[in-house]
Scaffold this motif. Structure first.
Motif, PDB file in Angstrom:
ATOM      1  N   UNK A 228      41.678  25.031  33.591  1.00 20.54           N
ATOM      2  CA  UNK A 228      42.210  25.965  34.571  1.00 20.54           C
ATOM      3  C   UNK A 228      41.199  27.056  34.934  1.00 20.54           C
ATOM      4  N   UNK A 229      41.227  27.483  36.186  1.00 20.27           N
ATOM      5  CA  UNK A 229      40.443  28.643  36.610  1.00 20.27           C
ATOM      6  C   UNK A 229      41.366  29.585  37.380  1.00 20.27           C
ATOM      7  N   UNK A 230      41.206  30.871  37.136  1.00 19.73           N
ATOM      8  CA  UNK A 230      42.081  31.867  37.749  1.00 19.73           C
ATOM      9  C   UNK A 230      41.626  32.155  39.176  1.00 19.73           C
ATOM     10  N   UNK A 231      42.583  32.201  40.113  1.00 23.88           N
ATOM     11  CA  UNK A 231      42.259  32.479  41.513  1.00 23.88           C
ATOM     12  C   UNK A 231      42.953  33.724  42.052  1.00 23.88           C
ATOM     13  N   UNK A 232      43.924  34.276  41.309  1.00 29.84           N
ATOM     14  CA  UNK A 232      44.635  35.440  41.827  1.00 29.84           C
ATOM     15  C   UNK A 232      45.382  36.126  40.682  1.00 29.84           C
ATOM     16  N   UNK A 233      45.502  37.453  40.768  1.00 24.83           N
ATOM     17  CA  UNK A 233      46.305  38.201  39.816  1.00 24.83           C
ATOM     18  C   UNK A 233      46.800  39.475  40.493  1.00 24.83           C
ATOM     19  N   UNK A 234      48.013  39.854  40.205  1.00 25.60           N
ATOM     20  CA  UNK A 234      48.579  41.052  40.805  1.00 25.60           C
ATOM     21  C   UNK A 234      49.482  41.707  39.768  1.00 25.60           C
TER      22      UNK A 234
ATOM     23  N   UNK B 208      36.998  33.823  44.128  1.00 28.02           N
ATOM     24  CA  UNK B 208      38.005  32.808  44.439  1.00 28.02           C
ATOM     25  C   UNK B 208      39.152  33.342  45.255  1.00 28.02           C
ATOM     26  N   UNK B 209      39.389  34.658  45.230  1.00 25.07           N
ATOM     27  CA  UNK B 209      40.535  35.205  45.937  1.00 25.07           C
ATOM     28  C   UNK B 209      40.110  36.035  47.147  1.00 25.07           C
ATOM     29  N   UNK B 210      38.982  35.635  47.777  1.00 27.41           N
ATOM     30  CA  UNK B 210      38.499  36.359  48.940  1.00 27.41           C
ATOM     31  C   UNK B 210      39.581  36.527  49.994  1.00 27.41           C
ATOM     32  N   UNK B 211      40.398  35.492  50.191  1.00 28.49           N
ATOM     33  CA  UNK B 211      41.426  35.540  51.214  1.00 28.49           C
ATOM     34  C   UNK B 211      42.815  35.772  50.652  1.00 28.49           C
ATOM     35  N   UNK B 212      42.884  36.208  49.400  1.00 17.06           N
ATOM     36  CA  UNK B 212      44.188  36.454  48.805  1.00 17.06           C
ATOM     37  C   UNK B 212      44.834  37.681  49.410  1.00 17.06           C
ATOM     38  N   UNK B 213      46.157  37.672  49.510  1.00 23.03           N
ATOM     39  CA  UNK B 213      46.864  38.847  49.985  1.00 23.03           C
ATOM     40  C   UNK B 213      46.961  39.904  48.903  1.00 23.03           C
ATOM     41  N   UNK B 214      46.525  39.574  47.691  1.00 21.75           N
ATOM     42  CA  UNK B 214      46.477  40.567  46.621  1.00 21.75           C
ATOM     43  C   UNK B 214      45.125  41.238  46.615  1.00 21.75           C
ATOM     44  N   UNK B 215      45.103  42.539  46.280  1.00 21.30           N
ATOM     45  CA  UNK B 215      43.846  43.256  46.210  1.00 21.30           C
ATOM     46  C   UNK B 215      43.333  43.355  44.796  1.00 21.30           C
ATOM     47  N   UNK B 216      43.892  42.562  43.868  1.00 20.71           N
ATOM     48  CA  UNK B 216      43.457  42.612  42.482  1.00 20.71           C
ATOM     49  C   UNK B 216      41.988  42.259  42.398  1.00 20.71           C
ATOM     50  N   UNK B 217      41.238  43.025  41.605  1.00 20.97           N
ATOM     51  CA  UNK B 217      39.807  42.812  41.456  1.00 20.97           C
ATOM     52  C   UNK B 217      39.541  41.763  40.392  1.00 20.97           C
ATOM     53  N   UNK B 218      38.311  41.180  40.387  1.00 20.25           N
ATOM     54  CA  UNK B 218      38.006  40.166  39.393  1.00 20.25           C
ATOM     55  C   UNK B 218      37.959  40.704  37.975  1.00 20.25           C
ATOM     56  N   UNK B 219      37.799  42.019  37.797  1.00 21.99           N
ATOM     57  CA  UNK B 219      37.752  42.568  36.450  1.00 21.99           C
ATOM     58  C   UNK B 219      39.089  42.414  35.765  1.00 21.99           C
TER      59      UNK B 219
ATOM     60  N   UNK C 135      47.795  33.438  39.106  1.00 18.75           N
ATOM     61  CA  UNK C 135      47.706  32.102  39.677  1.00 18.75           C
ATOM     62  C   UNK C 135      46.407  31.442  39.240  1.00 18.75           C
ATOM     63  N   UNK C 136      46.545  30.231  38.736  1.00 17.72           N
ATOM     64  CA  UNK C 136      45.416  29.419  38.297  1.00 17.72           C
ATOM     65  C   UNK C 136      45.434  28.100  39.063  1.00 17.72           C
ATOM     66  N   UNK C 137      44.300  27.413  39.045  1.00 13.03           N
ATOM     67  CA  UNK C 137      44.227  26.063  39.592  1.00 13.03           C
ATOM     68  C   UNK C 137      43.465  25.178  38.616  1.00 13.03           C
ATOM     69  N   UNK C 138      43.694  23.878  38.719  1.00 14.50           N
ATOM     70  CA  UNK C 138      42.964  22.900  37.902  1.00 14.50           C
ATOM     71  C   UNK C 138      42.796  21.620  38.701  1.00 14.50           C
TER      72      UNK C 138
ATOM     73  N   UNK D 240      51.229  28.846  39.121  1.00 14.81           N
ATOM     74  CA  UNK D 240      51.659  30.215  39.429  1.00 14.81           C
ATOM     75  C   UNK D 240      52.605  30.674  38.326  1.00 14.81           C
ATOM     76  N   UNK D 241      52.361  31.871  37.803  1.00 20.67           N
ATOM     77  CA  UNK D 241      53.045  32.322  36.595  1.00 20.67           C
ATOM     78  C   UNK D 241      53.518  33.761  36.734  1.00 20.67           C
ATOM     79  N   UNK D 242      54.743  34.006  36.313  1.00 21.49           N
ATOM     80  CA  UNK D 242      55.235  35.363  36.122  1.00 21.49           C
ATOM     81  C   UNK D 242      55.305  35.623  34.622  1.00 21.49           C
TER      82      UNK D 242
END
Length: 310
Positions: free
Chosen positions: A127-133, A255-266, A107-110, A170-172
């Motif tokens: 675009x900046x990335x805010x979530x990945x799983x 950016x994903x402090x409150x995301x339901x995903x636990x994906x790390x920024x790395x 997931x990205x935002x712009x 949001x992208x698959x």
């Protein structure tokens, strides 16, 4: 009987192709659901940009990688707040469950800058990335499998993001054919939102689509995707950190402090299972409070900040 068989043949040839692909059916923001439109068949106003085909975008240099196949600006801009829960529901081309189970969701935002998102040209988006799983903790099942099972996926908007109009991309990425160069299937979607509140954060880095991905990077070209012990590397940038408006450096907040995903920024992760349930077989999510406050937005200020950072 012969004429009926002749008429049925083209239809039967088309059905597997439709079922094998898909689109974003709806998005819910703090519990308020907005229906998307069946590609190339608009049925009503929506904040989800309309695409004209359920076919995947192919190739990292494809201009449709920004918001989907020939995406058109949507009529609505949905209300949101910093920290709002955003839930995505995907469907196959015939309206059934999403058909794939291998690959990440990103997931990205712009910012829509000096205009509102219903008038914004996404080809100019930063675009900046805010979530990945990606994979679950078992190391063999992807979170995308839950979408195939009829679930949804949720994440939370950044808590400190500055107010204004934004696209949520949001992208698959389906990797079942990504063992060879150009085989990855991209399914990007864009939703137009207006974020209220007093946030003062701008992303520390941005990318463009196309431009953020390469057809040969590890997260796109995956010859070992079905091998035991495969470790997935997310494509694109790291999850963005946010810095206060007017500041050019600083640690910021993830950016994903409150995301339901636990994906790390790395960029590398072998498991990216949500820390709490991000999917729902019933097609709904809990803890949605339905707050839709509207306040004045500040696109010009954010636009200046992002230009300074770039």
């Amino acid at each position: 009987m012969r004429s009926a068989a002749i008429l049925a043949a083209p239809l039967l040839a088309f059905i597997p192709n439709v079922v094998g692909h898909g689109y974003l059916r709806s998005v819910a923001i703090d519990g308020k659901t907005y229906q998307g439109n069946v590609p190339n068949n608009p049925s009503g106003d929506s904040p989800i940009r309309l695409i004209d085909s359920v076919e995947p975008v192919k190739g990292a240099s494809n201009p449709n990688l920004s918001c989907g196949q020939n995406a058109q600006n949507a009529a609505l801009v949905a209300s949101a707040n910093p920290g709002s829960e955003v839930t995505f529901a995907w469907a196959s081309g015939n309206g059934g469950n999403w058909p794939h189970n291998t690959g990440p969701m990103l997931t990205y935002m712009a910012s829509c800058g000096d205009t509102t998102c219903d008038k914004f040209d996404a080809s100019n988006a930063q675009w900046f990335k805010v979530d990945e799983v990606g994979m679950k903790s078992d190391g063999s099942t992807w979170v995308q499998q839950d979408i195939m099972n009829g679930g949804t996926y949720s994440f939370n908007l950044p808590n400190d993001i500055q107010g204004g109009d934004y696209l949520i991309r949001h992208e698959i990425i389906a990797l079942q054919l990504a063992m060879s160069d150009g085989g990855a299937e991209f399914y990007p979607s864009c939703t137009q939102v207006r974020i209220s509140g007093n946030g003062d954060g701008a992303p520390n880095a941005t990318v463009t689509f196309p431009g953020a991905y390469s057809d040969t990077e590890p997260g796109i070209l995956t010859p070992n995707v079905y091998n035991p012990g495969f470790t997935y590397t997310f494509p694109g940038p790291a999850i963005a950190s946010f810095v206060a408006a007017g500041s050019s450096s600083g640690s910021g907040n993830n950016a994903s402090t409150n995301s339901t995903s636990s994906a790390a920024p790395s960029a590398t992760a072998s498991s990216a299972a949500p820390s709490s349930s991000s999917t729902s077989g019933s097609g709904s999510c809990s803890d949605m409070n339905g707050n839709y406050a509207r306040e004045a937005y500040r696109p010009r200020r954010l636009s200046r900040v992002m230009r300074n950072l770039n």
